[in-house]
Design a protein around this motif. Sequence first.
Motif, short mmCIF file in Angstrom:
data_model
loop_
_atom_site.label_atom_id
_atom_site.label_comp_id
_atom_site.label_asym_id
_atom_site.label_seq_id
_atom_site.Cartn_x
_atom_site.Cartn_y
_atom_site.Cartn_z
N MET A 146 20.44 109.98 -4.39
CA MET A 146 20.95 108.64 -4.68
C MET A 146 22.34 108.68 -5.30
O MET A 146 23.16 107.81 -5.04
CB MET A 146 19.98 107.90 -5.61
N ARG A 147 22.65 109.71 -6.10
CA ARG A 147 24.01 109.84 -6.62
C ARG A 147 24.97 110.13 -5.48
O ARG A 147 26.11 109.64 -5.46
CB ARG A 147 24.08 110.97 -7.66
N PHE A 148 24.53 110.94 -4.53
CA PHE A 148 25.34 111.22 -3.34
C PHE A 148 25.58 109.94 -2.54
O PHE A 148 26.69 109.68 -2.07
CB PHE A 148 24.63 112.27 -2.49
N LEU A 163 37.70 107.41 20.55
CA LEU A 163 36.41 106.74 20.50
C LEU A 163 35.42 107.54 19.65
O LEU A 163 34.62 106.97 18.89
CB LEU A 163 35.86 106.56 21.92
N VAL A 164 35.46 108.86 19.76
CA VAL A 164 34.55 109.70 18.99
C VAL A 164 34.84 109.60 17.50
O VAL A 164 33.92 109.46 16.68
CB VAL A 164 34.66 111.17 19.46
N SER A 165 36.12 109.66 17.11
CA SER A 165 36.46 109.59 15.70
C SER A 165 36.10 108.22 15.11
O SER A 165 35.69 108.12 13.95
CB SER A 165 37.95 109.88 15.49
N ILE A 166 36.22 107.17 15.91
CA ILE A 166 35.85 105.83 15.43
C ILE A 166 34.35 105.75 15.18
O ILE A 166 33.90 105.22 14.16
CB ILE A 166 36.30 104.76 16.45
N VAL A 167 33.56 106.28 16.11
CA VAL A 167 32.10 106.28 15.95
C VAL A 167 31.71 107.08 14.71
O VAL A 167 30.86 106.64 13.91
CB VAL A 167 31.42 106.85 17.21
N ILE A 168 32.31 108.25 14.53
CA ILE A 168 32.00 109.08 13.36
C ILE A 168 32.38 108.35 12.07
O ILE A 168 31.61 108.34 11.09
CB ILE A 168 32.74 110.43 13.45
N ALA A 169 33.55 107.74 12.05
CA ALA A 169 34.01 107.04 10.85
C ALA A 169 33.08 105.88 10.50
O ALA A 169 32.69 105.71 9.33
CB ALA A 169 35.43 106.53 11.06
N ILE A 170 32.70 105.09 11.50
CA ILE A 170 31.81 103.95 11.24
C ILE A 170 30.45 104.44 10.76
O ILE A 170 29.85 103.85 9.85
CB ILE A 170 31.68 103.08 12.50
N ALA A 171 29.95 105.51 11.36
CA ALA A 171 28.65 106.04 10.94
C ALA A 171 28.68 106.53 9.50
O ALA A 171 27.74 106.28 8.72
CB ALA A 171 28.24 107.19 11.87
N LEU A 172 29.78 107.19 9.11
CA LEU A 172 29.87 107.74 7.76
C LEU A 172 30.01 106.66 6.69
O LEU A 172 29.66 106.89 5.53
CB LEU A 172 31.05 108.71 7.67
N VAL A 173 30.53 105.49 7.05
CA VAL A 173 30.66 104.42 6.05
C VAL A 173 29.49 103.44 6.09
O VAL A 173 29.39 102.58 5.21
CB VAL A 173 31.98 103.64 6.24
N SER A 174 28.59 103.59 7.06
CA SER A 174 27.53 102.59 7.25
C SER A 174 26.14 103.07 6.84
O SER A 174 25.23 102.25 6.76
CB SER A 174 27.48 102.15 8.72
N TRP A 175 25.95 104.37 6.60
CA TRP A 175 24.61 104.87 6.36
C TRP A 175 24.04 104.59 4.96
O TRP A 175 22.80 104.54 4.80
CB TRP A 175 24.53 106.37 6.63
N PRO A 176 24.84 104.41 3.88
CA PRO A 176 24.25 104.22 2.55
C PRO A 176 23.24 103.07 2.44
O PRO A 176 22.18 103.24 1.82
CB PRO A 176 25.47 103.99 1.64
N PRO A 177 23.49 101.87 3.02
CA PRO A 177 22.45 100.83 2.94
C PRO A 177 21.14 101.23 3.59
O PRO A 177 20.07 100.82 3.13
CB PRO A 177 23.10 99.64 3.67
N VAL A 178 21.22 102.03 4.66
CA VAL A 178 19.99 102.50 5.31
C VAL A 178 19.21 103.40 4.36
O VAL A 178 17.98 103.28 4.23
CB VAL A 178 20.34 103.27 6.61
N ALA A 179 19.91 104.31 3.70
CA ALA A 179 19.24 105.23 2.78
C ALA A 179 18.58 104.48 1.63
O ALA A 179 17.44 104.78 1.25
CB ALA A 179 20.25 106.25 2.23
N ARG A 180 19.25 103.49 1.09
CA ARG A 180 18.70 102.74 -0.03
C ARG A 180 17.49 101.91 0.41
O ARG A 180 16.50 101.79 -0.32
CB ARG A 180 19.77 101.84 -0.65
N LEU A 181 17.58 101.33 1.59
CA LEU A 181 16.44 100.56 2.12
C LEU A 181 15.23 101.47 2.33
O LEU A 181 14.11 101.13 1.93
CB LEU A 181 16.83 99.88 3.43
N LEU A 182 15.45 102.63 2.96
CA LEU A 182 14.34 103.55 3.23
C LEU A 182 13.73 104.07 1.95
O LEU A 182 12.52 104.23 1.83
CB LEU A 182 14.82 104.70 4.11
N ARG A 183 14.57 104.35 0.96
CA ARG A 183 14.05 104.83 -0.33
C ARG A 183 13.09 103.81 -0.92
O ARG A 183 11.98 104.15 -1.37
CB ARG A 183 15.20 105.09 -1.28
#
Length: 279
Positions: A112-114, A138-158
């Motif tokens: 969670m600190r991470f 296109l690849v770098s855009i997908v990677i960038a969006i994925a890296l900034v979008s995952w925290p809400p998923v982690a908090r919801l799953l927790r």
Amino acid sequence: MSEFWTRFARNRGAVVGLAILLLVIVLAAAAPFLFPRSPWTMVQRPFLPPFANDAFPLGTDTMGRDVASAVAHGAHVSLLVGLVSTIASLLIGIPIGAVAGYYGGRVEDALMRFTEFFQSIPSFAFAVVLVAIFRPSLVSIVIAIALVSWPPVARLLRAEVMALRSREFVEAAILSGQRSPTVIWRQILPNTLSPIIVLATMMVAAAILIESALSFLGLGDPNIMSWGYVIGAGRTVIRQAWWVSFFPGFAILLTVLALNLIGEGLNDALNPRLARRTR
């Protein structure tokens, strides 16, 4: 399944959103057939107004390129980026959230600190930096969006896993000798699909907006036509040729609105008790 569709259909906004999204998907799929020429091809004089020529119903841009072709081909790019980046975000956030929620203690604190570290960074600014580092593609855009979008998923799953790990069926699986990864995969995660699906629809909409904003700033793939690129190309001549930015902008508005309406409908259909309480 029939009950699900019945509850979903009760939300008229969700039905309208689904219809709009299907139209956008059909447009993206049919773009190569409706507009076989490259959207980069100059086909008419620059600044041809919309509806002035039947062959080019949405007019042309500063280079004489067909705006309708750009909108149709851009739909494919926006939907692809939104879907793939959302899937990548889920693949990052779901394991982190599930492990943190199931094991608790120091494991949860560390994960969670991470997660909070990533949440403390402005998401769009972080995406801009990542795309600039990896070079616009296109690849770098997908990677960038994925890296900034995952925290809400982690908090919801927790939160979901913490609520489920003390349930009887989970304790029964543990007593039967199932290992922790098996319990998480087979017993807990299937019961978290409803909130994940609802969140995923919102994330696709957010990813489309981020990709459009990056392309608008000139950080999109220079070899691929996208809605954000068309808007960015027309921003300097918006008074002279308003249609160049208006039509792709309107396409973004409709698509994002449709996804949000679908998300609300899915929430009503998958969580009918929660939907009743909030009304």
